[in-house]
Design an enzyme around this catalytic site. Structure first.
Site, PDB file in Angstrom:
ATOM      1  N   ARG A 138       0.852  -1.189   0.000  1.00  0.00           N
ATOM      2  CA  ARG A 138       0.000   0.000   0.000  1.00  0.00           C
ATOM      3  C   ARG A 138       0.889   1.241   0.000  1.00  0.00           C
ATOM      4  O   ARG A 138       1.202   1.816   1.058  1.00  0.00           O
ATOM      5  CB  ARG A 138      -0.964  -0.023   1.191  1.00  0.00           C
ATOM      6  CG  ARG A 138      -1.922  -1.214   1.141  1.00  0.00           C
ATOM      7  CD  ARG A 138      -3.092  -1.039   2.066  1.00  0.00           C
ATOM      8  NE  ARG A 138      -3.917   0.088   1.681  1.00  0.00           N
ATOM      9  CZ  ARG A 138      -4.829   0.082   0.695  1.00  0.00           C
ATOM     10  NH1 ARG A 138      -5.034  -1.014  -0.018  1.00  0.00           N
ATOM     11  NH2 ARG A 138      -5.533   1.162   0.420  1.00  0.00           N
ATOM     12  N   ASP A 283     -18.409  -4.885  -9.115  1.00  0.00           N
ATOM     13  CA  ASP A 283     -17.193  -4.091  -9.260  1.00  0.00           C
ATOM     14  C   ASP A 283     -15.999  -4.945  -9.690  1.00  0.00           C
ATOM     15  O   ASP A 283     -14.999  -4.405 -10.181  1.00  0.00           O
ATOM     16  CB  ASP A 283     -16.866  -3.302  -7.988  1.00  0.00           C
ATOM     17  CG  ASP A 283     -16.577  -4.171  -6.792  1.00  0.00           C
ATOM     18  OD1 ASP A 283     -17.176  -5.245  -6.673  1.00  0.00           O
ATOM     19  OD2 ASP A 283     -15.765  -3.752  -5.940  1.00  0.00           O
ATOM     20  N   CYS A 332     -20.767 -22.790   1.171  1.00  0.00           N
ATOM     21  CA  CYS A 332     -19.841 -22.035   0.316  1.00  0.00           C
ATOM     22  C   CYS A 332     -20.456 -21.615  -1.012  1.00  0.00           C
ATOM     23  O   CYS A 332     -20.235 -20.496  -1.472  1.00  0.00           O
ATOM     24  CB  CYS A 332     -18.614 -22.924   0.080  1.00  0.00           C
ATOM     25  SG  CYS A 332     -17.537 -22.449  -1.257  1.00  0.00           S
ATOM     26  N   CYS A 336     -16.701 -16.830  -4.601  1.00  0.00           N
ATOM     27  CA  CYS A 336     -16.886 -15.696  -5.508  1.00  0.00           C
ATOM     28  C   CYS A 336     -16.554 -16.080  -6.952  1.00  0.00           C
ATOM     29  O   CYS A 336     -15.533 -16.735  -7.215  1.00  0.00           O
ATOM     30  CB  CYS A 336     -16.013 -14.529  -5.059  1.00  0.00           C
ATOM     31  SG  CYS A 336     -16.232 -13.034  -6.058  1.00  0.00           S
ATOM     32  N   CYS A 353     -10.861 -22.987  -3.257  1.00  0.00           N
ATOM     33  CA  CYS A 353     -11.582 -24.192  -2.855  1.00  0.00           C
ATOM     34  C   CYS A 353     -10.910 -24.871  -1.667  1.00  0.00           C
ATOM     35  O   CYS A 353     -11.560 -25.193  -0.656  1.00  0.00           O
ATOM     36  CB  CYS A 353     -11.635 -25.187  -4.010  1.00  0.00           C
ATOM     37  SG  CYS A 353     -13.141 -25.081  -4.999  1.00  0.00           S
TER      38      CYS A 353
END
Length: 391
Positions: A138, A283, A332, A336, A353
């Site tokens: 960052r 997004d 689960c 995503c 996974c």
């Protein structure tokens, strides 16, 4: 057809400054989205802002949530957000409004903090842990670390009474230090934490993941150790710290819908509005294929319930046999969708996974016992405090 065609317009994710940011984080996936838009600075006009809020309040349900993200949304300046609140008042019609701000914190000052406190914004502050971990990725455009400023802004927000969550990206390096990160965030004053596993393709070798991506095994170990730290901090049977993933998983164990969209059978329950009014499915999928329209010419509720958004949401439910036969499927639901496509060398249905299998194998007994206790208390005591979840 898995999804109803009358999904309510309850939440929006808004990118008022588009992909623009005052940091240059190594792992950022959104800076590259600038290629989709005209060159230069990207800012949402007041006219587009008004159209957005008017539509949301007129078409939305009794409660509408706005999540302001980026890039870096505070680049818009405090007066712009003050105008956003005024529009919410003007078009609210008695509805409840929630606001969330995801920020790197650099531009926040006491005026910002007073505003965020007054209007009850929930702030998600991006902080990856102590200095040596945070400053690894960052960084500013001059490659300087941002930790010193961000840590100071965290203390300022909390001193002002602003509800503040820690948003922490888990990388190949930071995954090895769960206890150090957890204890640091607690010491800084955070009681609500969200850990976001990172996987991105390598810019130098498109056939591999980037070196900062966390492997399935490393993230699995991270989840297991973090769960034990979280569980060991319980007092009188209740958590003293909220970790979003664990809280969301717990919803599943007590038969409730998980607030985390990655745990749902389908997704696509919200839309993303870019700075120019373009609307996308998610997004993580701001790309031409998943553009739903533009608020200048299209209705938000119709875009949310469009054929394209429905197809996007049902894509998540299109699972291979390995998932359909997995004992943890209902906990689960394949994770995503983005994590199925970011790893070009993927062998499992999802990059994480193995992480989730490791986690559920370890935590299932404890979560089952917590769920039994929660149900028992609910039966004998009426309303009880559940595990807390921040969306």
């Amino acid at each position: 057809m898995l999804q109803p065609r009358n999904k309510p317009l309850n939440s929006l994710l808004v990118k008022p400054a588009g992909p623009d940011c005052n940091l240059d984080c190594t792992y950022c996936f959104y800076l590259e989205k600038s290629e989709l838009f005209s060159p230069g600075t990207h800012r949402m006009s007041v006219e587009t802002l008004e159209t957005l809020i008017r539509q949301a309040m007129e078409q939305g349900g009794p409660h509408v949530s706005f999540a302001w993200q980026g890039g870096e949304p505070t680049l818009m300046g405090l007066p712009w957000f003050e105008q956003a609140v005024e529009f919410q008042k003007q078009y609210g019609g008695g509805k409840s409004v929630g606001n969330g701000l995801q920020t790197n914190g650099l531009l926040l000052d006491s005026d910002w903090a007073k505003f965020l406190k007054k209007y009850e914004f929930l702030v998600g502050l991006s902080i990856d842990g102590p200095q040596r971990i945070h400053d690894t990725y960052r960084v500013t455009r001059g490659r300087k670390g941002s930790w010193e400023v961000v840590a100071a802004k965290a203390k300022m927000l909390m001193a002002e009474g602003v509800e503040t969550n820690a948003l922490t990206v888990v990388t190949s390096e930071s995954a090895e230090h769960p206890e150090e990160i957890y204890e640091y965030l607690k010491a800084l004053g955070f009681r609500y934490m969200q850990f976001i596993p990172c996987v991105e393709r390598s810019a130098d070798d498109p056939s591999a993941v980037a070196s900062f991506s966390v492997s399935a095994e490393a993230y699995g170990r991270f989840l297991v150790q973090m769960f034990d730290l979280w569980h060991n901090d319980f007092e009188n049977g209740l958590p003293t710290t909220s970790i979003r993933y664990f809280d969301s998983v717990f919803h599943k164990y007590v038969g409730m819908s998980a607030p985390d969209c990655t745990l749902g059978r389908t997704c696509g329950t919200y839309v993303v509005v870019e700075h120019n009014g373009d609307v996308f499915s998610c997004d993580f999928f701001v790309e031409p294929k998943w553009k739903l329209g533009n608020i200048a010419t299209d209705r938000l509720d119709e875009m949310l319930n469009s054929d394209l958004q429905t197809a996007f949401g049902e894509w998540k439910a299109d699972l291979p046999e390995m998932c359909r036969s997995c004992r943890w499927l209902r906990n689960c639901w394949g994770g995503c969708t983005k994590d199925r496509i970011r790893d070009p060398q993927l062998t499992d249905p999802n990059h994480f996974c193995r992480s989730y299998m490791m986690f559920f194998e370890h935590a299932d007994t404890a979560l089952t016992e917590l769920a039994m206790r929660w149900r028992h208390q609910s039966m004998i005591g009426g309303t009880v405090r559940s595990l807390r979840v921040r969306s």
